[in-house]
Write a protein that holds these residues in place. Sequence first.
Motif, short mmCIF file in Angstrom:
data_model
loop_
_atom_site.label_atom_id
_atom_site.label_comp_id
_atom_site.label_asym_id
_atom_site.label_seq_id
_atom_site.Cartn_x
_atom_site.Cartn_y
_atom_site.Cartn_z
N UNK A 105 -16.18 -3.74 -0.94
CA UNK A 105 -14.77 -3.77 -1.35
C UNK A 105 -14.54 -4.75 -2.51
N UNK A 109 -11.62 -4.44 -5.23
CA UNK A 109 -10.48 -5.36 -5.14
C UNK A 109 -10.23 -6.01 -6.50
N UNK A 110 -11.34 -6.33 -7.18
CA UNK A 110 -11.20 -6.94 -8.51
C UNK A 110 -10.60 -5.97 -9.53
N UNK A 111 -10.76 -4.67 -9.25
CA UNK A 111 -10.14 -3.66 -10.13
C UNK A 111 -8.67 -3.44 -9.78
N UNK A 112 -8.19 -4.24 -8.83
CA UNK A 112 -6.79 -4.22 -8.38
C UNK A 112 -6.38 -2.88 -7.78
N UNK A 113 -7.32 -2.22 -7.09
CA UNK A 113 -7.00 -0.96 -6.42
C UNK A 113 -6.30 -1.25 -5.09
N UNK A 115 -5.53 -1.07 -1.09
CA UNK A 115 -6.44 -1.06 0.05
C UNK A 115 -6.79 0.35 0.57
N UNK A 118 -9.31 1.89 -1.66
CA UNK A 118 -10.60 1.20 -1.49
C UNK A 118 -11.31 1.74 -0.26
N UNK A 119 -10.58 1.86 0.85
CA UNK A 119 -11.18 2.35 2.09
C UNK A 119 -11.71 3.77 1.94
N UNK B 202 -6.77 -10.04 -8.08
CA UNK B 202 -7.39 -9.01 -7.22
C UNK B 202 -6.51 -8.67 -6.02
N UNK B 203 -6.74 -7.44 -5.52
CA UNK B 203 -6.07 -7.05 -4.28
C UNK B 203 -7.00 -7.40 -3.12
N UNK B 204 -6.54 -7.17 -1.89
CA UNK B 204 -7.37 -7.49 -0.72
C UNK B 204 -7.33 -6.31 0.25
N UNK B 205 -8.53 -5.85 0.60
CA UNK B 205 -8.58 -4.71 1.51
C UNK B 205 -8.20 -5.15 2.92
N UNK B 206 -8.46 -6.40 3.24
CA UNK B 206 -8.08 -6.92 4.56
C UNK B 206 -6.84 -7.78 4.41
#
Lengths: 463, 234
Positions: A105, A109-113, A115, A118-119, B202-206
């Motif tokens: 992930x 996450x660094x590509x600002x997608x 969640x 991403x999953x 950045x975003x966070x998946x969790x």
Amino acid sequence: MTIVYKIEDFKFQYPNSKTSIAIQGTFNINHGDIMLLQGDSGSGKSTLLLALSGIIPKLINGKLSGNILFHNQNIKDLESTSQIGYLGQNPHNQLVCETVYQELAFGLENQELQPLIIRQKIEQYSNKFKILHLLHRESRTLSGGEKQKINLLAILLMEPEVLLLDEPTAFLDPESAAEIISILKELSQQKTVIIIEHNIHYLKNLVNRVITINQQGQITESDPIYINFFPKLAQQVCKLTQKTSNDNATLLLQIDNLNFTYNKHALNNSADELLLNNIKLNIRPGEIIGIIGKNGTGKSSLLKLISKIMPCKNSIFYKEQEISNIKTTRYWQELSLLWQNPENHFLYHSVSYELNNDQTIMQQFALEESAAQNPYCLSEGQKRRLSLAIGMKPEIQLFLMDEPTFGQDLENRQKLASLIDNLALNKKSFIIVSHDMPFLESITNEIYKLDNGELIRETSSIW
Amino acid sequence: MKHQVFGKPVIWKSTHPVNFMVLPLIFIIAIFSANNIWQYLGILVIAYFNLLLLVGVLKYRVLIIFSLYMLPVLLAIFLSSYFYTISDAIAKINMAKLLSVRYFSLGLFSFAYSVHTPFSATFNYLIERKILPVKIGYALLAAFNSFHFLAQEFGRIQVSYKMRYGKNCYSPRILIALLTTAARYAHNLSISMYSRGINKHKTFVFKAPRLRYFDYILWITNLITMICIQLFIR
């Protein structure tokens, strides 16, 4: 045809280094190119890859001249290099996060997608790569091959336009390597891929350009049709002569009914729970044995058991004596274990210090010209020869080698093979764990495959 | 199984990572304010039950080994404070006992919490809440994750030394080899982070967990208990 990279008289010199790497003239890399980058050790392949990724000069400083243009923009001036995916040589040093899921992930996450996206992407790619079972494992518990798969997948997930891969199959067993190459083939359409690889047989149906850089920085391009993707190492004398002459010799090492598991709570050591199950192996003086097998099947564990790093009772006999009854210091006087990473053997600041200034050994291992050099600054081939030379004592009878050809080009593998062959002719024995079948086939008397805990003699050649 | 994997990925244990920062703070203040052996004992017992509540299962073996290693240190503290205190014999013994128990309580409790703290979850929480900058947070996280790799490398270097010289290496030379490995590790890791486009936006998946009423109640209860220990155990 869109030009992705334009390299103009690239020259780079690392800080505190006298040698520089230079690519002469102008050279273009186009969209859709899947390129194999070849060259001798020290010709600057990895450096060029680092420069193409923008890591040189952004993270690695040095004297840089000439230009590398990415879509007509100097790579030095690029604000973001998210379109360029770079995979390094060593899989152990590239994992940032604690678990595999977090690792995959991280780039997304660094590509600002978001969640959810991403999953979905992780689910889709993990299915394709068949790594669903690894997703919630801790990264540090993975084998070298599994780590390399995760590193590659983490890059592919980011869907970069350019893929720069530095020896992607070096730590992989043949099956996993073939699997990764086929996925690369599928995903590399509409991408530009540059690969450095010593095991070029995997790339036969993948690459459409082959570039060779020589020590002078001259670039030559060859048509993949005329490239021999299955270069053979010269068959060693020992392989041809030893087997018949040695049948009646006394055993140097005997492994009989060796069972092993890391799970202390395994009930009665049932076959399913054993990492090594009923292993039998005999080694005579001067014999060279190769062991192959998938990643994580226990090859390195077997070496650790033989070398007494891990305890084992009533199964391994050295000169007819059970090894747990031999004092470790005495046993290790006659045994040498060569780790996968040759740097684990270095302690001093120069080659001559490492070898106690022994000119004969330096000559034997072709290291006399590098006597004053720092061991960490040698080429990969020299490092491997030095690690072998360090373990070289007249009383050593058995050499255990873990992936000795990792990072070695054909020439260095050839040198290593003849070195091992010479030692074997002097009645030194070898157990070599490797994925490098051409190397093993050129040198070993017998090859065994570790499969589901069992050691089976490999009779068929994949070569 | 697939839905379990992808539906709700869980990395946070039910315990909020902030508890591992707040509770030790309360206990450290309490230990420094305590002035008799029973108070220390009381604080240790409360700290133990809190840790049990936070992590479920404790690593007793590690804690016992640590306690055994502390014994000579405690003896040294006891003897030095006994012999170098200018007072009568009873006061000297009391002072020596108090100091040894204080160091034991502080040492054992700090070690127990540091061994059981979920560092990864804590760092992730701090990064997501922007308490730690992304670059520093991930660098710390990677440094923490590197311990296992470096321990393995240290083992390999030690084995190759033993094979070479027939003895253990206790010289700083082996540390230089390890330092070289660590420097290379850090260099490669920074390249890896760079090539994955490390980004402060950045975003966070969790999703980081929110503090619950349970957490506040836990802190307040412990604070009150510590005050009670100071006031009523004499």
